[in-house]
Design a protein around this motif. Sequence first.
Motif, PDB file in Angstrom:
ATOM      1  N   ARG A 169      -2.559   0.463  -5.285  1.00 49.43           N
ATOM      2  CA  ARG A 169      -2.948  -0.949  -5.139  1.00 49.43           C
ATOM      3  C   ARG A 169      -2.002  -1.672  -4.203  1.00 49.43           C
ATOM      4  NH1 ARG A 169      -3.050  -6.338  -8.397  1.00 49.43           N
ATOM      5  NH2 ARG A 169      -1.150  -5.677  -9.479  1.00 49.43           N
ATOM      6  N   ARG A 170      -0.718  -1.392  -4.337  1.00 47.11           N
ATOM      7  CA  ARG A 170       0.265  -2.037  -3.470  1.00 47.11           C
ATOM      8  C   ARG A 170       0.170  -1.520  -2.033  1.00 47.11           C
ATOM      9  NH1 ARG A 170       5.449  -3.958  -6.780  1.00 47.11           N
ATOM     10  NH2 ARG A 170       4.407  -4.416  -8.757  1.00 47.11           N
ATOM     11  N   LEU A 171       0.024  -0.220  -1.868  1.00 42.44           N
ATOM     12  CA  LEU A 171      -0.059   0.341  -0.517  1.00 42.44           C
ATOM     13  C   LEU A 171      -1.297  -0.178   0.213  1.00 42.44           C
ATOM     14  CD1 LEU A 171       1.008   4.058  -1.144  1.00 42.44           C
ATOM     15  CD2 LEU A 171       2.438   2.093  -0.546  1.00 42.44           C
ATOM     16  N   GLN A 172      -2.396  -0.297  -0.491  1.00 42.36           N
ATOM     17  CA  GLN A 172      -3.603  -0.842   0.128  1.00 42.36           C
ATOM     18  C   GLN A 172      -3.416  -2.312   0.521  1.00 42.36           C
ATOM     19  OE1 GLN A 172      -6.477   0.108  -2.965  1.00 42.36           O
ATOM     20  NE2 GLN A 172      -7.132   1.964  -1.892  1.00 42.36           N
ATOM     21  N   ALA A 173      -2.690  -3.044  -0.299  1.00 48.49           N
ATOM     22  CA  ALA A 173      -2.400  -4.441   0.035  1.00 48.49           C
ATOM     23  C   ALA A 173      -1.475  -4.522   1.245  1.00 48.49           C
ATOM     24  CB  ALA A 173      -1.769  -5.145  -1.165  1.00 48.49           C
ATOM     25  N   TYR A 174      -0.510  -3.598   1.322  1.00 53.41           N
ATOM     26  CA  TYR A 174       0.390  -3.571   2.473  1.00 53.41           C
ATOM     27  C   TYR A 174      -0.399  -3.271   3.754  1.00 53.41           C
ATOM     28  CZ  TYR A 174       4.134  -3.011  -1.061  1.00 53.41           C
ATOM     29  OH  TYR A 174       4.985  -3.156  -2.119  1.00 53.41           O
ATOM     30  N   GLU A 175      -1.334  -2.346   3.654  1.00 53.45           N
ATOM     31  CA  GLU A 175      -2.176  -2.053   4.821  1.00 53.45           C
ATOM     32  C   GLU A 175      -2.963  -3.295   5.233  1.00 53.45           C
ATOM     33  OE1 GLU A 175      -5.829   0.860   6.309  1.00 53.45           O
ATOM     34  OE2 GLU A 175      -5.186   0.952   4.206  1.00 53.45           O
ATOM     35  N   GLU A 176      -3.503  -3.983   4.270  1.00 55.44           N
ATOM     36  CA  GLU A 176      -4.338  -5.153   4.559  1.00 55.44           C
ATOM     37  C   GLU A 176      -3.570  -6.243   5.290  1.00 55.44           C
ATOM     38  OE1 GLU A 176      -7.200  -8.338   2.147  1.00 55.44           O
ATOM     39  OE2 GLU A 176      -6.538  -6.486   1.168  1.00 55.44           O
ATOM     40  N   ILE A 177      -2.273  -6.384   4.996  1.00 55.10           N
ATOM     41  CA  ILE A 177      -1.511  -7.447   5.652  1.00 55.10           C
ATOM     42  C   ILE A 177      -0.768  -6.948   6.898  1.00 55.10           C
ATOM     43  CG2 ILE A 177      -1.326  -9.005   3.679  1.00 55.10           C
ATOM     44  CD1 ILE A 177       1.596  -6.772   4.600  1.00 55.10           C
ATOM     45  N   GLY A 178      -1.045  -5.702   7.317  1.00 51.19           N
ATOM     46  CA  GLY A 178      -0.588  -5.264   8.624  1.00 51.19           C
ATOM     47  C   GLY A 178       0.560  -4.282   8.687  1.00 51.19           C
ATOM     48  N   ALA A 179       0.980  -3.719   7.544  1.00 52.56           N
ATOM     49  CA  ALA A 179       2.038  -2.699   7.598  1.00 52.56           C
ATOM     50  C   ALA A 179       1.587  -1.544   8.484  1.00 52.56           C
ATOM     51  CB  ALA A 179       2.358  -2.192   6.200  1.00 52.56           C
ATOM     52  N   HIS A 180       2.532  -0.935   9.161  1.00 49.30           N
ATOM     53  CA  HIS A 180       2.205   0.129  10.107  1.00 49.30           C
ATOM     54  C   HIS A 180       2.210   1.512   9.467  1.00 49.30           C
ATOM     55  CE1 HIS A 180       4.366  -3.154  12.357  1.00 49.30           C
ATOM     56  NE2 HIS A 180       3.173  -3.181  12.894  1.00 49.30           N
ATOM     57  N   CYS A 181       2.848   1.627   8.324  1.00 47.50           N
ATOM     58  CA  CYS A 181       2.997   2.903   7.628  1.00 47.50           C
ATOM     59  C   CYS A 181       3.288   2.566   6.165  1.00 47.50           C
ATOM     60  CB  CYS A 181       4.163   3.690   8.243  1.00 47.50           C
ATOM     61  SG  CYS A 181       4.532   5.300   7.492  1.00 47.50           S
ATOM     62  N   VAL A 182       2.909   3.446   5.244  1.00 43.24           N
ATOM     63  CA  VAL A 182       3.194   3.220   3.825  1.00 43.24           C
ATOM     64  C   VAL A 182       3.814   4.465   3.208  1.00 43.24           C
ATOM     65  CG1 VAL A 182       1.495   1.401   3.418  1.00 43.24           C
ATOM     66  CG2 VAL A 182       0.799   3.799   3.238  1.00 43.24           C
ATOM     67  N   TYR A 183       4.411   4.267   2.028  1.00 40.40           N
ATOM     68  CA  TYR A 183       5.285   5.312   1.478  1.00 40.40           C
ATOM     69  C   TYR A 183       5.419   5.105  -0.022  1.00 40.40           C
ATOM     70  CZ  TYR A 183       9.915   7.809   1.341  1.00 40.40           C
ATOM     71  OH  TYR A 183      10.985   8.624   1.089  1.00 40.40           O
ATOM     72  N   CYS A 184       5.080   6.133  -0.789  1.00 40.88           N
ATOM     73  CA  CYS A 184       5.317   6.149  -2.232  1.00 40.88           C
ATOM     74  C   CYS A 184       6.180   7.363  -2.526  1.00 40.88           C
ATOM     75  CB  CYS A 184       3.994   6.230  -2.999  1.00 40.88           C
ATOM     76  SG  CYS A 184       4.184   6.458  -4.793  1.00 40.88           S
ATOM     77  N   PRO A 185       7.488   7.183  -2.657  1.00 40.64           N
ATOM     78  CA  PRO A 185       8.376   8.329  -2.871  1.00 40.64           C
ATOM     79  C   PRO A 185       8.137   9.031  -4.205  1.00 40.64           C
ATOM     80  CG  PRO A 185       9.613   6.369  -2.212  1.00 40.64           C
ATOM     81  CD  PRO A 185       8.222   5.928  -2.561  1.00 40.64           C
ATOM     82  N   MET A 186       8.049  10.330  -4.151  1.00 38.30           N
ATOM     83  CA  MET A 186       8.036  11.212  -5.325  1.00 38.30           C
ATOM     84  C   MET A 186       6.926  10.909  -6.333  1.00 38.30           C
ATOM     85  SD  MET A 186      10.369  13.290  -4.460  1.00 38.30           S
ATOM     86  CE  MET A 186      10.594  14.274  -5.933  1.00 38.30           C
ATOM     87  N   PRO A 187       5.660  10.940  -5.899  1.00 36.51           N
ATOM     88  CA  PRO A 187       4.586  10.902  -6.902  1.00 36.51           C
ATOM     89  C   PRO A 187       4.648  12.173  -7.741  1.00 36.51           C
ATOM     90  CG  PRO A 187       3.710  11.473  -4.746  1.00 36.51           C
ATOM     91  CD  PRO A 187       5.151  11.114  -4.534  1.00 36.51           C
ATOM     92  N   PRO A 188       3.920  12.233  -8.863  1.00 35.81           N
ATOM     93  CA  PRO A 188       4.069  13.392  -9.753  1.00 35.81           C
ATOM     94  C   PRO A 188       3.798  14.741  -9.101  1.00 35.81           C
ATOM     95  CG  PRO A 188       2.975  11.600 -10.895  1.00 35.81           C
ATOM     96  CD  PRO A 188       3.095  11.169  -9.469  1.00 35.81           C
ATOM     97  N   GLY A 189       2.861  14.800  -8.161  1.00 36.04           N
ATOM     98  CA  GLY A 189       2.549  16.095  -7.556  1.00 36.04           C
ATOM     99  C   GLY A 189       1.815  15.950  -6.243  1.00 36.04           C
ATOM    100  N   MET A 190       1.494  17.089  -5.638  1.00 37.11           N
ATOM    101  CA  MET A 190       0.830  17.106  -4.337  1.00 37.11           C
ATOM    102  C   MET A 190      -0.565  16.489  -4.420  1.00 37.11           C
ATOM    103  SD  MET A 190       2.065  18.006  -1.436  1.00 37.11           S
ATOM    104  CE  MET A 190       1.904  18.859   0.138  1.00 37.11           C
ATOM    105  N   ASP A 191      -1.256  16.675  -5.530  1.00 31.93           N
ATOM    106  CA  ASP A 191      -2.581  16.075  -5.684  1.00 31.93           C
ATOM    107  C   ASP A 191      -2.497  14.554  -5.636  1.00 31.93           C
ATOM    108  OD1 ASP A 191      -3.717  18.562  -5.865  1.00 31.93           O
ATOM    109  OD2 ASP A 191      -3.913  18.535  -8.060  1.00 31.93           O
ATOM    110  N   ASP A 192      -1.454  14.018  -6.247  1.00 30.95           N
ATOM    111  CA  ASP A 192      -1.263  12.563  -6.232  1.00 30.95           C
ATOM    112  C   ASP A 192      -0.953  12.084  -4.818  1.00 30.95           C
ATOM    113  OD1 ASP A 192      -1.238  11.887  -9.253  1.00 30.95           O
ATOM    114  OD2 ASP A 192       0.175  13.536  -9.077  1.00 30.95           O
TER     115      ASP A 192
END
Length: 276
Positions: A169-192
């Motif tokens: 939800r946050r990454l999508q909001a960051y994209e909407e307001i113009g971020a050039h790249c997004v990053y969620c460090p260490m999700p539980p696994g590769m599927d995530d």
Amino acid sequence: MDQEDKATLFRELHVPGDPFIIPNAYDVGSAKMLAGLGAKAIATTSSGFAFTLGRPDMGNVTRDEMLDHCEDIARAVNVPVSADLENGFAHDPDGVAETVELAAQTGLVGCTLEDSTMESSQPSYDFEIAVARIAAAVEAAEALPIDFTICARADGVLLGSYDVEEAIRRLQAYEEIGAHCVYCPMPPGMDDLAKICASVSIPVNALCAGGFTKYSRDDFAKIGVARISIGGALARVTHGIVTEIGTAMLGFGDFSGLSNAMSANEVDKLMKAGEA
């Protein structure tokens, strides 16, 4: 290359499904060596730098100290440098915007910004303020004369303060307001991580550390990652070696670990190859 050329190149390196590796250097020497080894770009690391000062990560380095460190690295190497600027060294959006403006003056071509408060009682900013902070950073970046790349981080999964769905939800909001790249460090696994990549249409940074080190660049490419960083892992590997050899040497008088040392000439050659 001047800063403008480095900034343009750095932005162009971000191709989903064809990730470039952006290793995190903890000092000028490691940055020069990584550039000499062929890194297309270098990132700084807040934890690695803090360790060089004998401090823990997460809010124990001042903005001035960090920017001076980033300037030293950006001026020292012949490749683009993006900085780990923690939470922008400010709680309010205006303060984050000011940090972006100051960062660009050091020769950097981008930065990552966290939604971490650096406070244990409430590790992550509420959604609205987190988005407002990135919006201010993007506005400041877009006003610069170079293509300064803002990578917006959702660190709550790493910190245990929210789940992957909230991160998306946050990454999508960051994209909407113009971020050039997004990053969620260490999700539980590769599927995530694959789910995160599929949830946005802008480049995604992946952290290769911990359990993710069993995957290759090709594995990250297959799920749509655009760039791969290593955070403070290289610095921690270095400290691991210091601990291992230091324990043997000081505890048992065993100096054999030193036999694996790289020659000074090899070090000098690599640093020379990577310097500006």
